[in-house]
Design a protein around this motif. Structure first.
Motif, PDB file in Angstrom:
ATOM      1  N   MET A  88       3.230  -9.043  -7.695  1.00 19.82           N
ATOM      2  CA  MET A  88       1.935  -8.356  -7.580  1.00 19.82           C
ATOM      3  C   MET A  88       1.811  -7.644  -6.245  1.00 19.82           C
ATOM      4  N   ASP A  89       0.936  -6.640  -6.195  1.00 19.59           N
ATOM      5  CA  ASP A  89       0.728  -5.892  -4.954  1.00 19.59           C
ATOM      6  C   ASP A  89       0.018  -6.759  -3.920  1.00 19.59           C
ATOM      7  N   GLY A  90       0.161  -6.357  -2.671  1.00 17.40           N
ATOM      8  CA  GLY A  90      -0.440  -7.117  -1.589  1.00 17.40           C
ATOM      9  C   GLY A  90      -1.770  -6.553  -1.123  1.00 17.40           C
ATOM     10  N   ASP A  91      -2.389  -5.703  -1.925  1.00 16.56           N
ATOM     11  CA  ASP A  91      -3.640  -5.084  -1.476  1.00 16.56           C
ATOM     12  C   ASP A  91      -4.830  -5.479  -2.352  1.00 16.56           C
ATOM     13  N   LEU A  92      -4.614  -6.510  -3.195  1.00 17.41           N
ATOM     14  CA  LEU A  92      -5.662  -7.052  -4.060  1.00 17.41           C
ATOM     15  C   LEU A  92      -6.107  -6.104  -5.171  1.00 17.41           C
ATOM     16  N   GLN A  93      -5.297  -5.074  -5.436  1.00 19.28           N
ATOM     17  CA  GLN A  93      -5.611  -4.254  -6.616  1.00 19.28           C
ATOM     18  C   GLN A  93      -5.275  -5.039  -7.886  1.00 19.28           C
ATOM     19  N   HIS A  94      -4.384  -6.011  -7.731  1.00 23.40           N
ATOM     20  CA  HIS A  94      -4.065  -6.906  -8.842  1.00 23.40           C
ATOM     21  C   HIS A  94      -4.800  -8.217  -8.586  1.00 23.40           C
ATOM     22  N   ASP A 203     -10.090  -1.788  -6.813  1.00 26.73           N
ATOM     23  CA  ASP A 203      -9.920  -0.925  -5.643  1.00 26.73           C
ATOM     24  C   ASP A 203      -9.104  -1.677  -4.614  1.00 26.73           C
ATOM     25  N   ARG A 204      -8.381  -0.927  -3.823  1.00 27.84           N
ATOM     26  CA  ARG A 204      -7.638  -1.500  -2.708  1.00 27.84           C
ATOM     27  C   ARG A 204      -8.639  -2.255  -1.829  1.00 27.84           C
ATOM     28  N   HIS A 205      -8.306  -3.503  -1.413  1.00 27.03           N
ATOM     29  CA  HIS A 205      -9.221  -4.310  -0.608  1.00 27.03           C
ATOM     30  C   HIS A 205      -9.395  -3.702   0.777  1.00 27.03           C
TER      31      HIS A 205
HETATM   32 MG   LIG Z   1      -2.296  -0.370  -4.138  1.00 22.10          MG
END
Ligand SMILES: [Mg+2]
Ligand SMILES: Nc1nc2c(ncn2[C@@H]2O[C@H](COP(=O)(O)OP(=O)(O)OP(=O)(O)O)[C@@H](O)[C@H]2O)c(=O)[nH]1
Length: 378
Positions: A88-94, A203-205
């Motif tokens: 998973m991505d590290g920007d909390l979009q997931h 959205d990106r955190h």
């Molecule tokens: Mg992202």
């Protein structure tokens, strides 16, 4: 989790993942592995968070960024203690809150991959930044699916970065990760048993996006390298058709046939010839599951005629209102027409028949429509 300058997201991410995972009985030995290529203080933040986290957190900080994001994902999979790897991505979009749903689906044991999809029924992609990205994503998802119509048939979101996979099902050494779309790279190499679950792409955190035109170019290179075969053959046959078209017009006018009549005969003859060639050489692997030959022919014939009728006024419009030269306008429309024709043939003409009350044509149109209306991640 691949990370590149995600310092402001790490603590929140680890906290939410830990909460989500602790609810799961099935996951007792879970660990988080960050494969980090950052140039900021992300590694320090990860170490700090790791010291207090209830879930084991490991950091692999790379100084050589082989394969970019895709390479980082592969490296994390190699390092993992478990065979079940969730990416998973590290920007909390997931959203980490979706992890239990993925794990539970995977736990049924009948699939190699569970894909978290923004486009399966109930999923959304609101997190995509702006209209241009939504458009780019729509087009690239449709083109990608059309280039791998068999492998990606049941997958609505082959470009998602959120999935759970059995490492032993993948030939890690056979992968050539390039850039952002590691799932696509994995999926097209082999036939997997895949399940999808919908999710809401957030959205990106915090922090900055790494998506860029450069990533877009990377993606196109990846796509071309993965499957140039089918499309290039399609292009060669189209090129042969164009040459045949010219020769037929020449021969008929030599014979005294009126040039408009000659042009029409030549166009129809090459449309039929093209169809026979692509049936035999390009889409032979898909004929068995597609609709009958006459139905395929009718769709292909209708499309090519409509294309010819529509393209000419568009050229005229471009020349007259856009002040583009006739040659350039023709070239642009031919390239666009080529891509659209390929997409149409892959997704509509050779689409697999669907069971159930809907007709194959309608079901295929719905599928195409669904693809076309939905954004993809790029
Ligand atoms: Mg992202
Ligand atoms: N290790 C590693 N991670 C990367 C690299 N590029 C991006 N990432 C990470 O991959 C994930 C996806 O990247 P994003 O920048 O969020 O891409 P995106 O989601 O398409 O773009 P946004 O919608 O703007 O967030 C994030 O966790 C990034 O930190 C890279 O070169 N190496």
């Amino acid at each position: 989790m691949p990370t590149y300058n995600e310092a402001p997201n790490v603590a929140e991410l680890v906290r939410r993942v830990a909460v989500a995972v602790e609810r799961l009985d099935a996951v007792r030995d879970a660990e988080i592995i960050f494969v980090d290529d950052s140039t900021d203080d992300t590694p320090d933040v990860i170490r700090e968070v790791a010291a207090t986290s209830s879930l084991p957190v490991r950091l692999i900080h790379r100084t050589v960024h082989t394969g970019g994001l895709g390479g980082a994902v592969i490296e994390g999979m190699r390092a993992a203690a478990s065979d079940s790897c969730l990416v998973m991505d590290g920007d909390l979009q997931h959203p980490p809150e979706e992890i239990p749903a993925l794990v539970e689906r995977f736990g049924a044991g009948d699939v190699d991959v569970v894909v978290a999809s923004r486009y399966a029924g109930g999923g959304t992609a609101h997190g995509l930044a702006d209209r241009t990205r939504v458009l780019v994503s729509k087009v690239s998802t449709a083109i990608t699916k059309s280039m791998f119509p068999v492998r990606l048939r049941d997958i609505t979101d082959p470009m998602t970065g959120f999935f759970l996979i059995s490492r032993s099902a993948i030939d890690l050494d056979g992968l050539r990760p390039r850039g952002f779309k590691i799932l696509l790279e994995i999926l097209v190499r082999r036939a997997y048993r895949v399940a999808e679950i919908p999710f809401h792409f957030a959205d990106r955190h915090a922090g900055e996006s790494k998506a860029s035109v450069r990533q877009g170019v990377h993606f196109l290179t990846q796509l071309t390298a993965l499957r140039f075969g089918k499309m290039s053959l399609f292009a060669v046959i189209g090129g042969l058709g164009a040459v045949a078209n010219i020769l037929i017009v020449w021969a008929l006018t030599q014979w005294g046939v009126d040039y408009i009549v000659a042009a029409i005969i030549a166009a129809e003859a090459t449309i039929i010839g093209n169809f026979l060639l692509i049936e035999r050489f390009v889409f032979s692997d898909m004929r068995g599951q597609a609709s009958g030959v006459w139905s395929r022919f009718a769709k292909s014939f209708a499309f090519n005629n409509a294309e010819a009728v529509i393209r000419i006024p568009i050229v005229a419009l471009m020349v007259e209102s856009g002040h583009i030269s006739a040659v350039v306008a023709t070239a642009i429309t031919l390239v666009v027409a080529f891509v659209v024709r390929f997409v149409f043939h892959s997704l509509v003409v050779y689409a697999p028949r669907k069971a159930g009350p809907t007709t194959p044509v309608r079901a295929t149109m719905e599928k195409l429509d669904e693809q076309a209306m939905q954004p993809g991640e790029l």
